[in-house]
Structure formats: structure tokens, C-alpha cells
Design a protein around this motif. Structure first.
Motif, PDB file in Angstrom:
ATOM      1  N   ASP A 177      34.540  35.921  46.617  1.00 45.74           N
ATOM      2  CA  ASP A 177      35.465  35.554  47.690  1.00 45.74           C
ATOM      3  C   ASP A 177      35.844  34.076  47.639  1.00 45.74           C
ATOM      4  O   ASP A 177      36.801  33.664  48.286  1.00 45.74           O
ATOM      5  N   ARG A 195      42.900  33.042  44.866  1.00 38.91           N
ATOM      6  CA  ARG A 195      43.637  34.306  44.920  1.00 38.91           C
ATOM      7  C   ARG A 195      44.646  34.323  43.786  1.00 38.91           C
ATOM      8  O   ARG A 195      45.256  33.310  43.443  1.00 38.91           O
ATOM      9  N   ARG A 196      44.821  35.488  43.202  1.00 38.42           N
ATOM     10  CA  ARG A 196      45.709  35.664  42.057  1.00 38.42           C
ATOM     11  C   ARG A 196      46.704  36.786  42.367  1.00 38.42           C
ATOM     12  O   ARG A 196      46.529  37.539  43.328  1.00 38.42           O
ATOM     13  N   LYS A 256      48.483  40.329  42.501  1.00 38.59           N
ATOM     14  CA  LYS A 256      47.827  41.637  42.685  1.00 38.59           C
ATOM     15  C   LYS A 256      47.548  42.353  41.366  1.00 38.59           C
ATOM     16  O   LYS A 256      46.507  42.979  41.212  1.00 38.59           O
ATOM     17  N   TRP A 301      46.820  41.088  38.497  1.00 40.63           N
ATOM     18  CA  TRP A 301      45.629  40.482  37.883  1.00 40.63           C
ATOM     19  C   TRP A 301      44.380  40.843  38.669  1.00 40.63           C
ATOM     20  O   TRP A 301      43.345  41.166  38.091  1.00 40.63           O
ATOM     21  N   GLU A 302      44.465  40.795  39.975  1.00 38.88           N
ATOM     22  CA  GLU A 302      43.309  41.151  40.811  1.00 38.88           C
ATOM     23  C   GLU A 302      42.836  42.576  40.500  1.00 38.88           C
ATOM     24  O   GLU A 302      41.638  42.833  40.460  1.00 38.88           O
ATOM     25  N   ARG A 303      43.774  43.490  40.253  1.00 41.94           N
ATOM     26  CA  ARG A 303      43.382  44.865  39.898  1.00 41.94           C
ATOM     27  C   ARG A 303      42.686  44.894  38.544  1.00 41.94           C
ATOM     28  O   ARG A 303      41.728  45.628  38.349  1.00 41.94           O
ATOM     29  N   ALA A 307      39.064  43.439  39.052  1.00 41.70           N
ATOM     30  CA  ALA A 307      38.299  43.935  40.200  1.00 41.70           C
ATOM     31  C   ALA A 307      36.935  44.493  39.811  1.00 41.70           C
ATOM     32  O   ALA A 307      35.991  44.439  40.601  1.00 41.70           O
ATOM     33  N   GLU A 340      43.421  31.957  33.782  1.00 39.83           N
ATOM     34  CA  GLU A 340      42.274  32.854  33.679  1.00 39.83           C
ATOM     35  C   GLU A 340      42.382  33.683  32.424  1.00 39.83           C
ATOM     36  O   GLU A 340      43.473  33.916  31.904  1.00 39.83           O
ATOM     37  N   ARG A 367      34.968  37.250  32.752  1.00 41.80           N
ATOM     38  CA  ARG A 367      36.193  36.739  33.378  1.00 41.80           C
ATOM     39  C   ARG A 367      36.047  35.224  33.351  1.00 41.80           C
ATOM     40  O   ARG A 367      35.152  34.665  33.983  1.00 41.80           O
TER      41      ARG A 367
END
Length: 151
Positions: A28, A32-33, A35, A37-39, A42, A63, A96
């Protein structure tokens, strides 16, 4: 006449030990990246996250996700590029890799202790410590020196 406390009043008046607050999720604390990339990232647990600080960082790539012979890169403009990664290049295990400034890493380090990530093949690479409140002194000093090199 002295008043006698009943059992409930007595229990309510007892000092309560302060409950230890649960550890936050170190993920947390990361930036924030987009969406997409976040997927992609994850599924990567906190223990597989590496934070790299370089005095020569161009800020084009922010990243990388390294796994299964592929190196996906998130660029600063939000685009995602994939490359084949030769076996054994820099990291033997999936990870990551987040590139950031020493100042950004220091902000994370204040909230969750970072420690040096051994065996990455790169210097100035950190990972989340197993304990949120581990000893911060050595890494704090290292981040301070890196920050001076980036200014």
C-alpha cells in the motif's frame, strides 16, 4: 458510607493494555500505477518487490516485472513494453523492480523498514523488511547518502 463497586464497575475501571496495531500491507506504500500495470503485478507478494535507487536513473522506465523469461517495463508515459530476458540476467528469481529516487524510498522506509536486497547484482537495491518496525539506522544513512548523490 463507603460505596462498594460491583464487579462490572471494577472491570471497566481496569487499565486495558494497548493492543498492537496490525501491520499494514507494505504494498500500500508503493506509488499508484495505471490499472493495466496494477493488474499485471497484483500477484507479486511484498517479499518479491525490489526498490532500486540509481544516481543515473533516466526516469523513462519506472518499474519492471521480471518473471518467466520476460521483462515487462512500465514507462513513465504509462506504456507497457515487454522484452525477453536471458536466463540469469541480474535476478535469478521473479520480482517486481521499482525504480525511484532516494527521497521517495526514504518516505517508504519511514513507514515500513527497508533492508538491502542481497544477490540482486545491482547496488542500492532494497526490499521490505519482514518486520514493519525493524532497525532503520543503516538503511536511513544509506538513503541519505544516495539522496545527496541524486541532488
Amino acid at each position: 458510607m463507603a460505596r462498594q463497586l460491583d464487579l462490572v464497575d471494577f472491570i471497566v475501571g481496569l487499565p486495558m493494555p494497548v493492543a498492537a496495531s496490525p501491520q499494514a500491507n507494505p504494498l500500500d506504500l508503493l506509488p499508484r500505477r495505471p490499472k493495466a500495470w496494477e493488474r499485471m503485478v497484483a500477484h507479486v507478494p511484498a517479499e518479491d518487490v525490489r526498490i532500486s535507487i540509481s544516481t543515473t536513473w533516466t526516469r523513462v522506465v519506472v518499474e519492471q516485472l521480471r518473471e518467466d523469461g520476460c521483462g515487462d517495463q512500465l514507462r513513465a508515459n504509462g506504456s507497457i513494453v515487454s522484452h525477453d530476458v536471458p536466463p540469469g540476467l541480474i535476478w535469478p528469481e521473479p520480482c517486481r523492480l521499482i525504480l525511484m529516487t532516494a527521497t521517495s524510498a526514504a518516505r517508504i522506509h519511514k513507514r515500513w523498514c527497508l533492508e538491502e536486497a542481497p544477490g540482486t547484482g545491482l547496488t542500492n537495491t532494497f526490499r521490505f523488511a519482514r518486520q514493519q518496525h525493524a532497525d532503520r539506522a543503516a538503511v536511513s544513512q544509506q538513503l541519505r547518502l544516495l539522496g545527496e548523490g541524486q541532488s
